[in-house]
Design an enzyme around this catalytic site. Structure first.
Site, PDB file in Angstrom:
ATOM      1  N   ASN A   9      13.628 -33.277  37.566  1.00 38.59           N
ATOM      2  CA  ASN A   9      13.968 -33.549  36.173  1.00 38.59           C
ATOM      3  C   ASN A   9      12.805 -34.256  35.481  1.00 38.59           C
ATOM      4  OD1 ASN A   9      17.040 -33.036  35.765  1.00 38.59           O
ATOM      5  ND2 ASN A   9      16.932 -34.121  37.713  1.00 38.59           N
ATOM      6  N   CYS A  15      18.435 -28.255  41.505  1.00 35.51           N
ATOM      7  CA  CYS A  15      19.717 -27.569  41.716  1.00 35.51           C
ATOM      8  C   CYS A  15      19.707 -26.880  43.072  1.00 35.51           C
ATOM      9  CB  CYS A  15      19.953 -26.544  40.606  1.00 35.51           C
ATOM     10  SG  CYS A  15      21.431 -25.529  40.842  1.00 35.51           S
ATOM     11  N   HIS A  29      13.555 -29.704  33.313  1.00 34.86           N
ATOM     12  CA  HIS A  29      12.895 -29.965  34.585  1.00 34.86           C
ATOM     13  C   HIS A  29      11.393 -29.836  34.364  1.00 34.86           C
ATOM     14  CE1 HIS A  29      16.416 -29.460  37.605  1.00 34.86           C
ATOM     15  NE2 HIS A  29      16.869 -29.832  36.422  1.00 34.86           N
ATOM     16  N   HIS A  48      18.155 -30.742  28.561  1.00 35.38           N
ATOM     17  CA  HIS A  48      18.003 -31.103  29.973  1.00 35.38           C
ATOM     18  C   HIS A  48      16.829 -30.286  30.508  1.00 35.38           C
ATOM     19  CE1 HIS A  48      19.762 -32.186  34.035  1.00 35.38           C
ATOM     20  NE2 HIS A  48      18.979 -31.167  34.364  1.00 35.38           N
TER      21      HIS A  48
END
Length: 314
Positions: free
Chosen positions: A251, A242, A211, A209
């Site tokens: 993202n 976040c 960013h 994951h």
């Protein structure tokens, strides 16, 4: 064409991670249309919402309503993010969530800011939530947040993340994800950490994951895949962030990742043209241009048949 790796699984996270930090309130109806458009583009794993305190994350206040409106699909895994047992109980009670996503945090600083837990406490809670999912007939997975760096505590030791992954693996999740929560990772760090985590958790898959906060997102995706990651989180348009991690913007964009991988001969199961359409629709909903590059530039240019014919005649 790059052919050693034939396919990569994509997880669409825009309904949750993409929207959670946006100040503009998005209606339940728009969220459900976003999910439906993701399904039409080929997405088969979607993080649809999070079951958190609505005072902390107002954008996710309609989690139960979103779940009630989800299309019934046997070929789709709907993921609900949960931080504690109360959230897990809510997600299970909807009867629509297939998989619980737990979060462990590599540092005390972000762990306390994000979910009121120390790093070690977050590991134990994540293991407990995975077991709760299993007991309810669902599957569970865990993400290790701030795997590559923390906005509060700075550098994160590779050994700490590897140790956490090994501990979480004992609960038998379907996978363990490594998250670059604030977008500080670089390809060398990514390749090293993915490789070491894979060695520590055996047959369990590694999900990543990233960013794109500092422009390294796509390079990090590529490095992770070469190192053995099999699943990639992405958000249409590159939306995301976040609320509890300063600077955690953007993202990696689904359409950017799909363009890169498909051009390299790696199947994602997603339709790039539909993703680009989805980008334009979502930009209209958000009333702003989205950061994804392929959303702006389009896919690989196709020659104009008429112009080619005219050149051939000439």
């Amino acid at each position: 064409m790059y052919t050693e790796i034939s396919a990569v699984e994509m997880v669409e996270v825009s309904p949750r991670d993409g929207l959670q930090n946006e100040k503009r309130a998005i209606s339940t109806a728009y969220k459900l249309e976003l999910i439906n458009r993701a399904l039409e583009s080929g997405a088969r794993r979607i993080e649809v919402t999070s079951f958190v305190n609505p005072k902390a994350v107002p954008q996710m206040a309609d989690a139960d309503e979103v779940c009630a409106g989800l299309p019934e699909r046997d070929d789709v895994t709907y993921i609900g993010l949960v931080m504690n047992q109360r959230g897990a109980d809510r997600a299970i009670a909807t009867g629509r969530i297939d998989q619980l996503g737990a979060v462990a945090v590599s540092t005390d600083g972000l762990g306390i800011a994000n979910q009121g837990q120390t790093s070690e406490e977050s590991v134990e809670v994540a293991k407990s939530l995975i077991r709760s999912a299993q007991a309810a007939g669902l599957t569970g997975q865990a993400t290790i947040a701030a795997s590559f760096g923390c906005p509060f505590d700075g550098e994160v030791a590779v050994d700490r993340v590897v140790e956490m992954a090994a501990q979480i693996a004992a609960a038998n999740p379907v996978e363990i994800a490594l998250a670059d929560t604030i977008g500080v990772g670089n390809p060398a760090h990514v390749a090293s950490l993915v490789s070491k985590v894979k060695a520590a958790i055996g047959e369990l898959p590694v999900r990543v994951h990233f960013h794109n906060t500092r422009g390294t997102g796509l390079a990090n995706v590529w490095a992770a895949i070469l190192a053995g990651a099999t699943t990639v989180d992405a958000s249409i348009g590159g939306l995301g962030g976040c609320p509890f991690a300063p600077g955690a913007a953007g993202n990696v964009a689904t359409e950017d990742v799909v363009y890169m991988l498909e051009r390299a001969g790696i199947s994602t199961g997603l339709d790039l043209d539909k993703l680009i359409e989805m980008n334009r629709w979502l930009g209209g909903v958000m009333e702003k241009d989205l950061p994804a590059m392929v959303g702006k530039a389009g896919g690989f240019p196709q020659p104009d048949a008429k112009q080619n014919d005219e050149r051939n005649v000439a």
